[in-house]
Scaffold this motif. Structure first.
Motif, mmCIF file in Angstrom:
data_model
loop_
_atom_site.group_PDB
_atom_site.id
_atom_site.type_symbol
_atom_site.label_atom_id
_atom_site.label_comp_id
_atom_site.label_asym_id
_atom_site.label_seq_id
_atom_site.Cartn_x
_atom_site.Cartn_y
_atom_site.Cartn_z
ATOM 1 N N LEU A 110 -5.450 2.564 -2.707
ATOM 2 C CA LEU A 110 -6.106 1.306 -2.347
ATOM 3 C C LEU A 110 -6.483 0.494 -3.570
ATOM 4 O O LEU A 110 -6.365 -0.747 -3.578
ATOM 5 C CB LEU A 110 -7.357 1.602 -1.511
ATOM 6 C CG LEU A 110 -7.125 2.054 -0.063
ATOM 7 C CD1 LEU A 110 -8.448 2.486 0.564
ATOM 8 C CD2 LEU A 110 -6.501 0.921 0.748
ATOM 9 N N THR A 111 -6.956 1.163 -4.631
ATOM 10 C CA THR A 111 -7.372 0.449 -5.841
ATOM 11 C C THR A 111 -6.194 -0.277 -6.480
ATOM 12 O O THR A 111 -6.294 -1.455 -6.860
ATOM 13 C CB THR A 111 -7.994 1.438 -6.844
ATOM 14 O OG1 THR A 111 -9.106 2.084 -6.229
ATOM 15 C CG2 THR A 111 -8.452 0.716 -8.099
ATOM 16 N N SER A 121 -5.072 -3.254 -4.237
ATOM 17 C CA SER A 121 -5.997 -4.399 -4.322
ATOM 18 C C SER A 121 -5.837 -5.125 -5.646
ATOM 19 O O SER A 121 -5.912 -6.366 -5.699
ATOM 20 C CB SER A 121 -7.443 -3.910 -4.155
ATOM 21 O OG SER A 121 -7.811 -3.024 -5.207
ATOM 22 N N GLY A 151 -0.672 6.123 6.238
ATOM 23 C CA GLY A 151 -1.361 6.900 5.224
ATOM 24 C C GLY A 151 -1.455 8.374 5.551
ATOM 25 O O GLY A 151 -1.700 9.198 4.665
ATOM 26 N N VAL A 157 -5.265 -2.342 6.476
ATOM 27 C CA VAL A 157 -4.543 -1.130 6.859
ATOM 28 C C VAL A 157 -5.048 -0.634 8.218
ATOM 29 O O VAL A 157 -4.251 -0.236 9.083
ATOM 30 C CB VAL A 157 -4.696 -0.035 5.782
ATOM 31 C CG1 VAL A 157 -4.108 1.289 6.273
ATOM 32 C CG2 VAL A 157 -4.028 -0.465 4.478
ATOM 33 N N GLU A 158 -6.375 -0.671 8.407
ATOM 34 C CA GLU A 158 -6.946 -0.240 9.678
ATOM 35 C C GLU A 158 -6.489 -1.147 10.818
ATOM 36 O O GLU A 158 -6.182 -0.677 11.919
ATOM 37 C CB GLU A 158 -8.475 -0.225 9.596
ATOM 38 C CG GLU A 158 -9.039 0.912 8.768
ATOM 39 C CD GLU A 158 -8.643 2.277 9.318
ATOM 40 O OE1 GLU A 158 -8.699 2.464 10.554
ATOM 41 O OE2 GLU A 158 -8.261 3.141 8.503
ATOM 42 N N ARG A 193 -10.875 -4.150 -2.623
ATOM 43 C CA ARG A 193 -10.436 -2.855 -2.110
ATOM 44 C C ARG A 193 -10.776 -2.690 -0.629
ATOM 45 O O ARG A 193 -9.960 -2.182 0.160
ATOM 46 C CB ARG A 193 -11.098 -1.741 -2.932
ATOM 47 C CG ARG A 193 -10.589 -0.333 -2.637
ATOM 48 C CD ARG A 193 -11.306 0.650 -3.556
ATOM 49 N NE ARG A 193 -10.759 2.003 -3.414
ATOM 50 C CZ ARG A 193 -11.058 2.840 -2.452
ATOM 51 N NH1 ARG A 193 -11.920 2.468 -1.513
ATOM 52 N NH2 ARG A 193 -10.519 4.047 -2.415
ATOM 53 N N ASN A 194 -11.960 -3.144 -0.238
ATOM 54 C CA ASN A 194 -12.362 -3.034 1.173
ATOM 55 C C ASN A 194 -11.509 -3.929 2.070
ATOM 56 O O ASN A 194 -11.284 -3.606 3.246
ATOM 57 C CB ASN A 194 -13.843 -3.384 1.327
ATOM 58 C CG ASN A 194 -14.733 -2.352 0.667
ATOM 59 O OD1 ASN A 194 -14.312 -1.225 0.422
ATOM 60 N ND2 ASN A 194 -15.978 -2.738 0.373
ATOM 61 N N ALA A 215 -8.329 -2.062 2.704
ATOM 62 C CA ALA A 215 -8.604 -0.978 3.651
ATOM 63 C C ALA A 215 -8.734 -1.521 5.069
ATOM 64 O O ALA A 215 -8.246 -0.911 6.034
ATOM 65 C CB ALA A 215 -9.875 -0.230 3.246
ATOM 66 N N TYR A 243 0.842 -1.212 0.000
ATOM 67 C CA TYR A 243 0.000 0.000 0.000
ATOM 68 C C TYR A 243 0.875 1.260 0.000
ATOM 69 O O TYR A 243 0.620 2.217 -0.740
ATOM 70 C CB TYR A 243 -0.911 -0.054 1.230
ATOM 71 C CG TYR A 243 -1.706 1.182 1.526
ATOM 72 C CD1 TYR A 243 -2.662 1.680 0.630
ATOM 73 C CD2 TYR A 243 -1.533 1.859 2.741
ATOM 74 C CE1 TYR A 243 -3.408 2.818 0.937
ATOM 75 C CE2 TYR A 243 -2.275 2.989 3.057
ATOM 76 C CZ TYR A 243 -3.208 3.468 2.141
ATOM 77 O OH TYR A 243 -3.943 4.588 2.452
ATOM 78 N N ASP A 280 0.197 5.245 11.626
ATOM 79 C CA ASP A 280 -0.755 5.606 10.576
ATOM 80 C C ASP A 280 0.030 6.007 9.326
ATOM 81 O O ASP A 280 0.267 7.188 9.062
ATOM 82 C CB ASP A 280 -1.640 6.764 11.034
ATOM 83 C CG ASP A 280 -2.792 7.011 10.062
ATOM 84 O OD1 ASP A 280 -2.763 6.437 8.950
ATOM 85 O OD2 ASP A 280 -3.704 7.779 10.412
#
Length: 384
Positions: free
Chosen positions: A330-331, A334, A360, A348-349, A341-342, A345, A323, A358
């Protein structure tokens, strides 16, 4: 020279039945070897024998003489015999001379690369020996290191089929001669085998104010050597070079830097060839981080990932590193990882919650994450 004299005597001993008379004398007309055990003047006085004599070069500026007479009184046969023996003597002289030069260079390399605490490491004596070998000790130098891995053909040994010895030692010696013939290698450079699978080039450079030009020149030298070696199917080659140094005492450090780059390149780049600092900048910096950085920051972060990452620390960190490498897209991440993509995400979270970083939003967190990923790969490779 003793080895060459022994060769001359063994050669003439094997030719006892071939000629009526063969004699070799040195530059001072001293007898080196002959095939006839009687009185030489008796043979020389025998007008029925056609004795021919010619000079031949043993070393630059050193000329010996060979005299030959055939059994059948034929000057033609004597000429053929003379030229054949002369060719063998000159070839042997060249081979023994080259072998001697190789051994001298190997000895110099061993001395230069020996640890400072080694009892053999006497800088004063070493510098004196280097000067006696014709080397300008005031020139700056850098180590180019070649790491060789023998290629194995799983189906058959083509070298045996072609009828010649394909031993790794012979191939390495031929590689050294090829490197010495490279247009960028001069008489001020040292090229020698080192250890079981390495060739060391100690490359000399004239004084120059802009050192960046020298490092660009080192790139070119390495690239030409690599291109020449790619025609050989015997070795897979990995190259790297260390820092330029003004003192022979620092040559070992330049070698260690090149050796480390090769180790890092084998671990991280997944290819052979030339490994440059710029290719491995982050890896090199991470490897050389002070211990306090490891103890205070990296190891605690790695422990957190191992304790709380239910997807596995390496997988989670790899997703976040990708990432970062994809400019936080993100796109694109993925697509590259074949994940939704989700999903990316969510990973990453999860990483943010586990580590408190963090990447990003904060540049330093992104940098620390990249360093952490490299550090963990170094640990997996046994380099940390």
């Amino acid at each position: 020279m003793g080895e060459y004299i022994d060769f001359c005597r063994r050669l003439l001993e094997s030719l006892q039945e071939v000629a009526a008379y063969i004699q070799i004398t040195d530059e001072n007309d001293k007898l080196i070897a002959r095939t006839w055990d009687g009185q030489p003047d008796k043979v020389l006085a025998d007008t029925s024998k056609s004795i021919l004599q010619e000079p031949f070069m043993v070393l630059p500026g050193v000329v010996w003489h060979i005299a030959v007479a055939a059994h059948d009184n034929s000057s033609d046969h004597s000429t053929i015999l003379l030229q054949s023996i002369k060719a063998a003597l000159q070839a042997a002289a060249q081979y023994i001379s080259l072998a001697g030069a190789r051994s001298r260079e190997e000895l110099m390399v061993k001395e230069l690369l020996s640890p400072a605490g080694d009892s053999r490491h006497d800088n004063t004596i070493l510098i004196s020996n280097l000067k006696q070998s014709g080397l300008d000790v005031t020139q700056s130098r850098a180590v180019i290191l070649l790491d060789l891995e023998e290629e194995v053909n799983r189906y058959f040994n083509i070298h045996l089929d072609l009828g010649y010895d394909a031993s790794s030692e012979k191939a390495k010696a031929e590689t050294i001669q090829m490197i010495k013939a490279n247009r960028h290698i001069t008489k001020q450079d040292i090229v020698a085998s080192y250890g079981a699978n390495q060739i060391v080039i100690i490359k000399a450079f004239m004084e120059i104010t802009e050192q960046g030009r020298i490092y660009r020149a080192l790139d070119r030298v390495c690239e030409t050597i690599l291109n020449e070696m790619e025609t050989s199917k015997i070795f897979a080659v990995r190259l790297a070079y260390g820092s330029l140094c003004d003192d022979f005492a620092d040559i070992r450090q330049s070698y260690q830097e090149a050796k480390l780059l090769i180790q890092l390149g084998m671990t991280f780049l997944g290819r052979n060839g030339l490994y440059k600092y710029e290719d491995l900048l982050a890896e090199y910096i991470t490897y050389n981080l002070p211990d306090r950085m490891l103890v205070k920051t990296l190891r605690p972060l790695a422990d957190k990932l191992k304790q709380k990452g239910d997807t596995g620390d390496e997988e989670l960190l790899y997703i976040v590193e990708t990432y970062i490498n994809d400019n936080f897209n993100l796109t694109e991440t993925s697509r590259k990882l074949y994940l939704h993509r989700n999903t990316v995400a969510g990973k990453v979270e999860k990483y943010k919650k586990i580590t408190g970083l963090d990447p990003g939003e904060r540049y330093l967190d992104a940098l620390l994450t990249k360093i952490l990923a490299i550090y963990m790969r170094l640990c997996a490779a046994g380099m940390k």
